[in-house]
Design a protein around this motif. Structure first.
Motif, PDB file in Angstrom:
ATOM      1  N   GLN A  27      42.459  42.763  15.632  1.00  6.32           N
ATOM      2  CA  GLN A  27      42.734  41.759  16.654  1.00  6.32           C
ATOM      3  C   GLN A  27      42.248  42.247  18.022  1.00  6.32           C
ATOM      4  O   GLN A  27      41.821  41.452  18.862  1.00  6.32           O
ATOM      5  CB  GLN A  27      44.233  41.419  16.693  1.00  6.32           C
ATOM      6  CG  GLN A  27      44.619  40.329  17.658  1.00  6.32           C
ATOM      7  CD  GLN A  27      43.989  38.969  17.366  1.00  6.32           C
ATOM      8  OE1 GLN A  27      43.479  38.695  16.274  1.00  6.32           O
ATOM      9  NE2 GLN A  27      44.010  38.094  18.357  1.00  6.32           N
ATOM     10  N   GLN A  30      38.819  41.277  18.524  1.00  8.15           N
ATOM     11  CA  GLN A  30      38.722  39.870  18.900  1.00  8.15           C
ATOM     12  C   GLN A  30      38.771  39.730  20.416  1.00  8.15           C
ATOM     13  O   GLN A  30      38.024  38.963  21.014  1.00  8.15           O
ATOM     14  CB  GLN A  30      39.875  39.060  18.281  1.00  8.15           C
ATOM     15  CG  GLN A  30      39.732  38.807  16.802  1.00  8.15           C
ATOM     16  CD  GLN A  30      38.689  37.736  16.496  1.00  8.15           C
ATOM     17  OE1 GLN A  30      38.568  36.746  17.206  1.00  8.15           O
ATOM     18  NE2 GLN A  30      37.921  37.947  15.446  1.00  8.15           N
ATOM     19  N   LEU A  31      39.691  40.482  21.029  1.00  8.55           N
ATOM     20  CA  LEU A  31      39.822  40.428  22.485  1.00  8.55           C
ATOM     21  C   LEU A  31      38.534  40.888  23.148  1.00  8.55           C
ATOM     22  O   LEU A  31      38.048  40.269  24.094  1.00  8.55           O
ATOM     23  CB  LEU A  31      40.951  41.338  22.976  1.00  8.55           C
ATOM     24  CG  LEU A  31      42.383  41.059  22.566  1.00  8.55           C
ATOM     25  CD1 LEU A  31      43.302  41.997  23.331  1.00  8.55           C
ATOM     26  CD2 LEU A  31      42.781  39.625  22.857  1.00  8.55           C
ATOM     27  N   SER A  88      49.228  39.857  18.868  1.00 10.13           N
ATOM     28  CA  SER A  88      48.135  39.137  19.545  1.00 10.13           C
ATOM     29  C   SER A  88      47.118  40.050  20.193  1.00 10.13           C
ATOM     30  O   SER A  88      45.966  39.663  20.359  1.00 10.13           O
ATOM     31  CB  SER A  88      48.686  38.181  20.588  1.00 10.13           C
ATOM     32  OG  SER A  88      49.361  37.115  19.954  1.00 10.13           O
TER      33      SER A  88
END
Lengths: 151, 160
Positions: A27, A30-31, A88
């Motif tokens: 993740q 992804q950032l 997240s």
């Protein structure tokens, strides 16, 4: 520009170790992919929001768990939030402790919860430290005239 | 407050052509992430921190009678677990409104609970997605976006 190349290698090695040791997961990549010239500080901004949010939640958790009659629903709600935000941004180890923490909440086990709180605080400060170090290395690369290697 | 943002880079597209998404989530981290994901997918984004604010933006707040924001929103994406009004409750309110019921609603959640998913889909949610959201998830969303007064030029469902 040997200096730049060395710094870049240092950065790549450091970042790779964070994934290997489970501090970060996909993740986080992804950032990084969402960062570009028009949003050059996106990762740092989100991560700092995560830091602020986490510190607030950890304070709330300490308060709530140190009450005479622990409100486990409230504890669970806070942990749920922390689990969400750590997931997240890809802070895998923090997220994993949250999962265990929620199980103790469900069992209304205050000793278990307190242990998890200690563990979360520890994991949080580790990942915070690691990310801040990584950002420092990135800055060094940029200052030396290099660019951040993309994964 | 609901806040809107637009991409600073224009690719010669008429900004009005961009789909407008209303993203609802109580988590600041997640709002920032979804906003960036949507903008990088050439959408205009308005974020709201809870269901009440979302309804106000849509013109369904307490005491509101106008619906001037309605035609501008192509999609609502909302977190399921929120204090106060849940995403499910927000979904219900949208689907109960004659003005808003056509707007596709996507529910997102960090928890994979089959009964929850079923409940949302039965209430009219377009899709249920798991957090954390990724770029590939957002690309899927474009197919759900409601056509507005501008006719769809056929590009929305083609993967990029």
């Amino acid at each position: 520009m040997d200096g730049v190349i060395q710094l870049q290698r240092q950065l790549v090695d450091y970042t790779t170790s964070l994934y290997k040791e489970g501090f970060l997961d996909d993740q986080f990549k992804q950032l990084q992919q969402l960062q570009d010239e028009s949003n050059p500080d996106f990762v740092i901004e989100v991560v700092y929001l995560f830091f602020e949010d986490s510190e607030r939640l950890l304070n709330e958790l300490s308060k709530t768990l140190n009450q005479q009659n622990v409100d486990f629903k409230k504890v669970d709600a806070h942990v749920h939030q922390l689990k969400g935000s750590s997931s997240s941004i890809g802070a895998q180890r923090v997220q994993n402790v949250c999962i265990a923490f929620r199980n103790y909440c469900e069992e209304q086990n205050s000793e278990g919860c307190l242990k998890c709180l200690q563990l979360i605080k520890h994991e949080y400060s580790l990942v915070k430290n690691k990310l801040e170090t990584m950002f420092k290395l990135e800055k060094q690369v940029l200052v030396a005239g290099g660019s951040i290697p993309m994964h | 407050m609901a806040s809107s943002s637009s991409s600073s880079s224009s690719r010669g597209q008429d900004l009005d052509e961009r789909p407008h998404v209303l993203a609802v989530d109580d988590s600041l981290v997640d709002r920032k992430l979804i906003e960036r994901l949507l903008i990088s997918s050439a959408c205009k984004v308005t974020t709201a921190e809870n269901g009440q604010r979302a309804l106000e933006f849509l013109g369904l707040g307490d005491g509101q009678h106008t619906n001037n924001s309605v035609s501008k929103v192509n999609l609502i994406i909302t977190d399921y677990c929120m204090p106060g009004m849940t995403g499910y409750e927000l979904l219900k309110k949208v689907k109960e409104s004659s003005n808003l019921r056509e707007i596709p609603v996507v529910i997102v959640s960090s928890e994979n609970v089959p009964t929850r998913i079923k409940k949302c889909l039965e209430e009219g949610a377009q899709e249920f997605m798991l957090k954390p959201l990724k770029q590939s998830d957002v690309k899927k969303l474009r197919c759900h976006m409601m056509k507005l007064s501008h006719p769809c030029n056929g590009r929305l469902c083609i993967g990029r």
